[in-house]
Each structure stands twice: as C-alpha cells, then as structure tokens.
Design a protein around this motif. Structure first.
Motif, PDB file in Angstrom:
ATOM      1  N   ARG A 185      54.078  36.958  34.055  1.00 44.37           N
ATOM      2  CA  ARG A 185      52.983  37.053  33.078  1.00 44.37           C
ATOM      3  C   ARG A 185      51.658  36.649  33.723  1.00 44.37           C
ATOM      4  NH1 ARG A 185      51.451  33.296  28.482  1.00 44.37           N
ATOM      5  NH2 ARG A 185      53.243  32.034  29.078  1.00 44.37           N
ATOM      6  N   TYR A 186      51.680  35.547  34.458  1.00 48.37           N
ATOM      7  CA  TYR A 186      50.455  35.059  35.082  1.00 48.37           C
ATOM      8  C   TYR A 186      49.884  36.074  36.070  1.00 48.37           C
ATOM      9  CZ  TYR A 186      47.214  32.444  37.976  1.00 48.37           C
ATOM     10  OH  TYR A 186      46.092  32.060  38.664  1.00 48.37           O
ATOM     11  N   VAL A 187      50.723  36.540  37.017  1.00 45.64           N
ATOM     12  CA  VAL A 187      50.168  37.386  38.080  1.00 45.64           C
ATOM     13  C   VAL A 187      49.794  38.777  37.571  1.00 45.64           C
ATOM     14  CG1 VAL A 187      51.323  36.118  39.918  1.00 45.64           C
ATOM     15  CG2 VAL A 187      52.435  38.148  38.955  1.00 45.64           C
ATOM     16  N   SER A 188      50.521  39.276  36.556  1.00 40.82           N
ATOM     17  CA  SER A 188      50.169  40.605  36.026  1.00 40.82           C
ATOM     18  C   SER A 188      48.821  40.551  35.303  1.00 40.82           C
ATOM     19  CB  SER A 188      51.268  41.139  35.099  1.00 40.82           C
ATOM     20  OG  SER A 188      51.470  40.305  33.972  1.00 40.82           O
ATOM     21  N   GLN A 189      48.531  39.441  34.643  1.00 38.45           N
ATOM     22  CA  GLN A 189      47.227  39.275  33.998  1.00 38.45           C
ATOM     23  C   GLN A 189      46.142  38.951  35.024  1.00 38.45           C
ATOM     24  OE1 GLN A 189      47.812  36.212  31.051  1.00 38.45           O
ATOM     25  NE2 GLN A 189      49.034  37.506  29.707  1.00 38.45           N
ATOM     26  N   ARG A 190      46.473  38.066  35.949  1.00 33.30           N
ATOM     27  CA  ARG A 190      45.487  37.618  36.932  1.00 33.30           C
ATOM     28  C   ARG A 190      45.033  38.765  37.845  1.00 33.30           C
ATOM     29  NH1 ARG A 190      41.014  35.704  38.116  1.00 33.30           N
ATOM     30  NH2 ARG A 190      40.721  35.554  40.369  1.00 33.30           N
ATOM     31  N   VAL A 191      45.965  39.640  38.241  1.00 35.62           N
ATOM     32  CA  VAL A 191      45.584  40.730  39.145  1.00 35.62           C
ATOM     33  C   VAL A 191      44.579  41.660  38.473  1.00 35.62           C
ATOM     34  CG1 VAL A 191      47.406  42.434  38.577  1.00 35.62           C
ATOM     35  CG2 VAL A 191      46.469  42.327  40.892  1.00 35.62           C
ATOM     36  N   CYS A 192      44.691  41.830  37.171  1.00 33.47           N
ATOM     37  CA  CYS A 192      43.742  42.681  36.451  1.00 33.47           C
ATOM     38  C   CYS A 192      42.374  42.019  36.375  1.00 33.47           C
ATOM     39  CB  CYS A 192      44.277  43.018  35.060  1.00 33.47           C
ATOM     40  SG  CYS A 192      45.700  44.128  35.100  1.00 33.47           S
ATOM     41  N   ASP A 193      42.352  40.694  36.181  1.00 28.70           N
ATOM     42  CA  ASP A 193      41.079  39.963  36.230  1.00 28.70           C
ATOM     43  C   ASP A 193      40.461  40.070  37.622  1.00 28.70           C
ATOM     44  OD1 ASP A 193      41.439  39.187  33.605  1.00 28.70           O
ATOM     45  OD2 ASP A 193      42.248  37.213  34.119  1.00 28.70           O
ATOM     46  N   PHE A 194      41.301  39.920  38.635  1.00 27.67           N
ATOM     47  CA  PHE A 194      40.869  39.973  40.035  1.00 27.67           C
ATOM     48  C   PHE A 194      40.269  41.336  40.377  1.00 27.67           C
ATOM     49  CE2 PHE A 194      42.246  40.834  44.546  1.00 27.67           C
ATOM     50  CZ  PHE A 194      41.333  39.983  45.159  1.00 27.67           C
ATOM     51  N   LEU A 195      40.881  42.389  39.859  1.00 32.41           N
ATOM     52  CA  LEU A 195      40.427  43.756  40.152  1.00 32.41           C
ATOM     53  C   LEU A 195      39.356  44.246  39.181  1.00 32.41           C
ATOM     54  CD1 LEU A 195      43.884  45.430  40.924  1.00 32.41           C
ATOM     55  CD2 LEU A 195      42.153  44.672  42.580  1.00 32.41           C
ATOM     56  N   GLY A 196      39.169  43.511  38.077  1.00 35.86           N
ATOM     57  CA  GLY A 196      38.190  43.924  37.089  1.00 35.86           C
ATOM     58  C   GLY A 196      38.626  45.137  36.290  1.00 35.86           C
ATOM     59  N   VAL A 197      39.921  45.203  35.981  1.00 39.14           N
ATOM     60  CA  VAL A 197      40.452  46.330  35.208  1.00 39.14           C
ATOM     61  C   VAL A 197      41.100  45.802  33.926  1.00 39.14           C
ATOM     62  CG1 VAL A 197      40.827  47.762  37.247  1.00 39.14           C
ATOM     63  CG2 VAL A 197      42.677  46.275  36.435  1.00 39.14           C
TER      64      VAL A 197
END
Length: 399
Positions: A185-197
């Motif tokens: 849950r954390y990394v799937s949400q965080r990667v989207c924040d990181f990529l701005g998507v």
C-alpha cells in the motif's frame, strides 16, 4: 502528535517513535531474544548512532516496559515523559476477512482478532502480547491495529479463492489473503506521489523482495491480486520458504520422509527456498559471494529466485491488461541491482526498458531506473511500513 509504532514478533519487539508534526523518526530500535538468554535492545538515535543495551526480557510486557524506560532515559531518551506519546500503532499480521482497513483497538476488535489467530498461530498471539503490554503499562492510551492482510481484501473472489470444495472456504476460511499489505500500500501510493501521477488511474506491480517476498497487482488504487496465500508460504521463492509447490509433491514427501503436518510445514517454511537449494545461507549477500566464487548451486538458486519474480510480474501485467509502473522495494528489492536487472531483462515486449547503468548505482533510494522512452516506468521506492502505521494511527484518532 507523537506516535509509537510497535511490531511484536514471537521473540522480538521492533519499535519507532514518530513526531507526526513533520513525520520524523525520533528514535527506533528493537528488542531481540525475548524469552531467551542474552536478550538485548538495539537503539538507533536520530543522528544515526546506535547503542546496544543488554537487559533480561523474559516476556513481552517486560520488553515493552523496558522500551518505554529507554524512551525517557536521561542519556539516550528522546522524551521527558511517556505522557508525550499520543497513541500506539501496532503491526497486526492476519486479520482474515474481518478487517479491510486499520482500526482503533477495543475489546470487541481484540476478540475478533483472536478468532482468526489459527490462520497465523505464530504471529497473531505475539502481536496481541504487545497490545496487552501497552494496556497494562499505560491504561487508556489509544491503540490502533494495522493489518498486513487488509490491503489485499479488495481482491475479487476469482482471484482469492482456491479451487477446492467451496465449503472449506465457508467453514474454515481457506482462501488467499496475502501479506506485506502495508508495504504494498505504501509503495504503490508513494511511487505515484514521486512520479506526480494519479494513483487511481494506474496499473502498478509492486515487488516487495526481502527474505520474505511477494508481488501485488494494484489497479486503479486497489489490490486485485497478490502472490502470497492463506499463509506467507505461497508465491515467490524466498530465503527459507519454498513458495509455490505442487500439493501432490507435499503429500509425496510426507509419505517418503515419514513427516507429519508440523514437520512438513517446518521443512517448507524454514529449510527450503534459497537456503534449501544452496545449502549455504538464506542471506542474498552470502549467495552473491558464493556465485562470485563459482558455486553452481548458488547460481541456480539466484536464477530460480529471479525467474519466479519475473513470472509474477508477467502474470499480473496480463491480469490487469497492461502495466504502467513496476516498483521494487524491501531489502533485496531496494539494494540488489542484479535482481532488478534479471527480472526486467527481455521484457521489452511489454514496454519495459531498463537503464542498466543507472540501475547499478541505486541502493536504498527513490529512483526511476527505466529509460525515458520506456512505456513502463520502473522505480525503486524504499518501503516505510512504520510510517504507514503511524499515519493510519494519527488519521484514525483525528476522526
């Protein structure tokens, strides 16, 4: 608000104290060898310095009590009073079908949690000991349970059911639950924040690869499949766990070796995987050294290990009708560039183009490791389950 995160295992207690004003870790550490001789607590300070404190810890209440004392210790403590702690968030392993999100712990919730303990007989009772210890030492302090299985409760029935008589699911809850949910849950949400998507628009495959490992398919913000099953044994080849194995092979070996169910479970959970194939170790660093020294069984183990991950990535891309993002996380996923390279090799057909040179330089940091023209964005995102637990705890108490 300051929130203490506890992760109680059968013979260990990991902890981290967060200042949620800026989401910083004030201190962290862990008690090891609880209930055994030679118990101690490792403490990590905000400046990175570490201290090992020997202390007799016969059971979890004493362990939590000693951790509390360290938090307020004049020399290594970071708070003046335990009253500064606003709540405790607990990692809870198996919530069965009862919990699809984090919850404030009360007597009713605890009784429900106990009712599914037979699904995780080693983990759930240990988690509960931590809850009881806090209740005894600081009555009235709010506590929250964050379940490893909760994130995967969005899987559809065709994904989580086993093809065994349906009444076994109805009577005993025999189905796939999945684990490492807080990390996925954390990394799937965080990667989207990181990529701005936008999280809700993406098809994401998250690879939590450590001594235990699992892969999850996350579509439009929800988990639709994951590799672990009724227990953490199913799925990938792991440090000491076999991962996927023919049920017929299990009964065959029970007969040939004269093993009972508990002995067979021990073989598959503790003597198999990388350790079983190599006969050397379950530590991937030691396996890398053995490969460099020319050990063929170590090379075979790595080939098997990487192949299983690649298979699940391909399967989940097929299940979701494509993939936008692949994420690698956890100890091996964040630090072993060779594994990431092997998994992504020859996957150009599904739009994966790895930047091999950049991949080699990434260890434990957020990064894009695919080429700019790759249709699938491949990333490394360090997991932070403790922060996720602290955040859930804070958000529940604000309601």
């Amino acid at each position: 608000m300051k929130i203490l995160v506890l992760n109680c295992g059968s013979s260990s207690i990991k902890y981290a104290l967060y200042n949620m004003d800026d989401k910083s870790v004030m201190t962290s550490g862990g008690a090891e060898r609880v209930g055994l001789d030679g118990a101690f607590v490792k403490v990590k300070m905000p400046d990175g310095t570490k201290k090992k404190v020997m202390h007799d810890i016969p059971e979890h209440t004493e362990g939590v009590k000693f951790i509390f004392s360290l938090l307020t210790d004049p020399e290594i403590g970071v708070i003046k009073s335990l009253d500064e702690i606003g709540a405790v968030g607990h990692r809870m392993v198996h919530g069965g079908e009862k919990f699809n999100k984090s919850v404030v712990l009360n007597d009713e919730v605890i009784e429900v949690f106990k009712s599914v303990s037979d699904l995780a007989p080693l983990h759930n009772p240990a988690n509960l000991k931590g809850v009881m210890a806090v209740s005894e030492l600081m009555p009235g302090l709010p506590q929250v349970g964050v379940f490893d299985t909760a994130f995967h409760q969005t899987m559809p029935a065709h994904s989580y059911l086993y093809a065994v008589p349906y009444d076994l699911y109805e009577k005993y809850g025999v189905r796939r639950y999945g684990f490492h949910g807080t990390s996925h849950r954390y990394v799937s949400q965080r990667v989207c924040d990181f990529l701005g998507v936008k999280y809700e628009d993406k098809k994401i495959i998250t690879c939590h690869i450590g001594n235990g490992g699992s892969v999850a398919a996350v579509q439009n913000g929800k988990c639709v499949d994951t590799s672990m099953g009724l227990t953490p044994l199913e799925g990938l080849m792991m440090g000491t766990r076999s991962g996927d194995i023919d049920g017929g092979a299990v009964t065959f070996l029970e007969k040939k070796l004269g093993l009972g169910p508990d002995e067979m479970s021990n073989l598959l959970n503790k003597k198999s995987g990388v350790l079983g194939i190599t006969g050397i170790s379950s530590d991937m660093r030691e396996i890398d050294d053995a490969v460099a020294a020319g050990n063929e069984r170590a090379k075979l183990a790595l080939d098997m290990y990487n192949y299983r991950i690649k298979k699940y990535v391909g399967a989940y891309a097929a299940a979701m009708g494509g993939c936008d993002i692949i994420v690698f996380t956890a100890g091996v996923g964040e630090n072993q560039y060779q594994m990431r390279e092997a998994v992504c090799k020859d996957m150009e057909y599904m739009g994966v183009k790895l930047d091999a040179e950049k991949n080699k330089g990434i260890r434990g940091e957020e990064a894009i490791i695919s080429t700019p023209d790759s249709k699938v964005t491949v990333c490394v995102i360090p997991t932070d389950e403790e922060l996720m637990i602290a955040t859930d705890t804070m958000n529940l108490l604000k309601k």
